[in-house]
Scaffold this active site. Structure first.
Site, PDB file in Angstrom:
ATOM      1  CG  HIS A  97       8.153  13.745 -11.890  1.00 53.19           C
ATOM      2  ND1 HIS A  97       8.227  15.074 -12.241  1.00 53.19           N
ATOM      3  CD2 HIS A  97       9.266  13.158 -12.417  1.00 53.19           C
ATOM      4  CE1 HIS A  97       9.330  15.278 -12.965  1.00 53.19           C
ATOM      5  NE2 HIS A  97       9.979  14.137 -13.077  1.00 53.19           N
TER       6      HIS A  97
ATOM      7  CE  LYS B 207      -8.167   9.828   9.607  1.00 47.02           C
ATOM      8  NZ  LYS B 207      -9.037  10.995   9.538  1.00 47.02           N
TER       9      LYS B 207
ATOM     10  CB  SER C  38     -10.686  10.599  14.051  1.00 43.44           C
ATOM     11  OG  SER C  38     -11.988  11.074  13.827  1.00 43.44           O
TER      12      SER C  38
ATOM     13  CD  GLU D 111      -1.496  15.309  10.027  1.00 44.36           C
ATOM     14  OE1 GLU D 111      -2.394  15.930   9.457  1.00 44.36           O
ATOM     15  OE2 GLU D 111      -1.716  14.393  10.832  1.00 44.36           O
TER      16      GLU D 111
END
Ligand code: ARG
Length: 470
Positions: A169, A296, A290, A303
């Site tokens: 979980h 970043k 970024s 992804e």
């Protein structure tokens, strides 16, 4: 009154294969709409192999003569060269890979080229080409999965003793070996390979000989063609042979599962790389920055793997939908099987290739993993098991430990940071030896059976996995 349209030379060419039956050429729009040569030219090598095997069989069966066979073989060799060199002139007007090659063959060797299509239809021809293409693709993909498995094994081996919080979980559950965690993906990929090998059995059956749908009246020798092309068997029903694409659907299902596994791993890499976890870093070559936020470093590759899984799943649904309402036998709908199939092969192959490399660039922050495992009372089950082993029914131990965790939470400490007398308030059965059990390593080591996370077991699993691959 209708004025008959003047035929242009191209229209004439387009109609040559079946010109006698038609009064007017297809419109340019229809020509573009129905043509598949833009994408099925990638089957050219398999089309040539299939044609060569078919021609050899025609000659061996006395359907064409040896001279014609020699011409066909020579012509096909020349065509192969032209395609490899990039000098072959693919024509949209010739619709598909088959007609393009056949037309060129006829230009090169004359009537012998026209005889090649005896006892054959494009329906069994395309089914054969796709199966040959898929067989090669499956073999290649299995190799790529193996390469990725090797990368997993290397990373797992380095991290047999690296403790991380095992989650359920997404909550901290029990301490586990990072190597053990990685080996879970090894197992998934192993099943993926099994599934693909099993699918290959159904792919590797020869449809040629089914002709358009009913078979042919020529005395063909299908077994000979099967042998020449390396098929294990021949399709037993001509209608089935030209119409079903279940083997392609099955391949897409297998691929969707591989991608799903890779997508899950990607999701984990993304989480682990977030500064909120800080468990790993990926080599810069797999990340981008970024344009606005200078701090970043984005895990673009994982992804995209997660994103591309969507399109591979979509390809599976496309093929299922393509097939579901087709009456027997061949329908032109089947031409639409190629792009989803090719896209699946390309996406999966590239993903596997990149993954095998990317896993070599995973850098683990051992301390961050360990301290995360420390934070969530991940050894609570061990304390419960300790009490149970001393005779307390497990449900009662569970309750006792739940109380201890609540108290630890209040105090802001880990269970292992309680003193012995503090722990004994929860149960008199607790003794000094509890402290070795409450440590992360102690907890991990105690799960010492096949499939458990004890480092010695993980080491064994890695060893046997390596043997498996060799
Ligand atoms: N391009 C077609 C396909 O991909 C080849 C078979 C065409 N057969 C036909 N009867 N039109 O399925």
């Amino acid at each position: 009154m209708k004025t008959p349209k003047k035929k242009t030379p191209l229209d004439k060419k387009n109609r040559e294969t079946w010109s006698g039956r038609f009064e007017e050429p297809v419109s340019k729009l229809v020509q573009r709409y129905t043509a598949s040569v833009g994408f099925d030219q990638r089957l050219a090598e398999y089309d040539i192999q299939g044609s060569s095997a078919h021609a050899q069989m025609l000659a061996a069966s006395g359907i064409i003569n040896a001279k014609d066979l020699a011409k066909i073989e020579k012509g096909l060799r020349q065509i192969r060269k032209e395609i490899v060199n990039g000098t072959f002139d693919w024509l949209l007007e010739l619709e598909d890979v088959h007609l393009n090659i056949e037309k060129r063959l006829t230009t090169l060797v004359g009537d012998a080229g026209k005889r090649l299509h005896t006892a054959r239809s494009r329906n069994d021809q395309i089914a054969t080409d796709v199966r040959l293409y898929m067989r090669a693709s499956i073999d290649n993909i299995i190799q790529l999965i193996t390469a990725m498995q090797l990368s997993i094994l290397d990373l797992a081996e380095e991290n047999v003793n690296t403790v991380m919080p095992g989650l359920t979980h997404l909550q901290i559950a029990q301490p586990i070996s990072f190597g053990h965690h990685l080996m879970a993906y090894f197992e998934m990929l192993k099943r993926d390979k099994d599934r693909l090998s099993d699918c290959r059995k159904r792919v590797n059956i020869l449809p040629l000989g089914a002709a358009a749908l009913a078979g042919t009246s020529y005395p063909i020798n299908r077994k000979m063609v099967a042998k020449e092309l390396g098929f294990d068997d021949i399709c037993k029903n001509s209608l089935d042979a030209v119409s079903d694409r279940d083997f392609a659907i099955e391949f897409c299902a297998c691929s969707a599962l591989v991608m799903t596994h890779l997508s899950r791993l990607s999701e984990e890499l993304i989480l682990w790389m977030s500064p909120l976890f800080g468990f790993i870093q990926l080599d810069d070559r797999f990340c981008t920055g970024s344009s606005i936020m200078p701090q970043k470093k984005n895990p673009d590759v994982p992804e995209l793997v997660r994103g591309k899984t969507g399109r591979v799943n979509g390809n599976l649904i496309a093929l299922l939908t393509l097939m579901k309402a087709q009456p027997l036998a061949y329908n032109k709908d089947n031409q639409e099987d190629k792009e989803p199939l090719f896209d699946t092969v390309d996406t999966l192959s590239e993903t596997l290739r990149i993954y095998a490399d990317m896993l070599k660039g995973v850098h683990v922050d051992i301390d961050a993993m360990r301290s995360a495992a420390m934070r969530g009372y991940s050894t609570a089950t061990d304390l419960a098991d300790y009490l149970t082993k001393k005779g307390v029914p497990f449900r009662d131990s569970h309750e006792t430990v739940a109380k201890a965790v609540r108290a630890a939470e209040k105090k802001g400490c880990d269970l292992s940071e309680f003193t012995l007398s503090e722990l004994q308030k929860f149960s008199q059965l607790i003794e000094k030896d509890i402290f070795s059990i409450l440590t992360l390593d102690g907890s991990m080591k105690s799960r010492n059976h096949t499939g458990g996370t004890a480092p010695s077991q993980v080491r064994k699993a890695i060893k046997s996995a390596r043997k498996d691959l060799s």
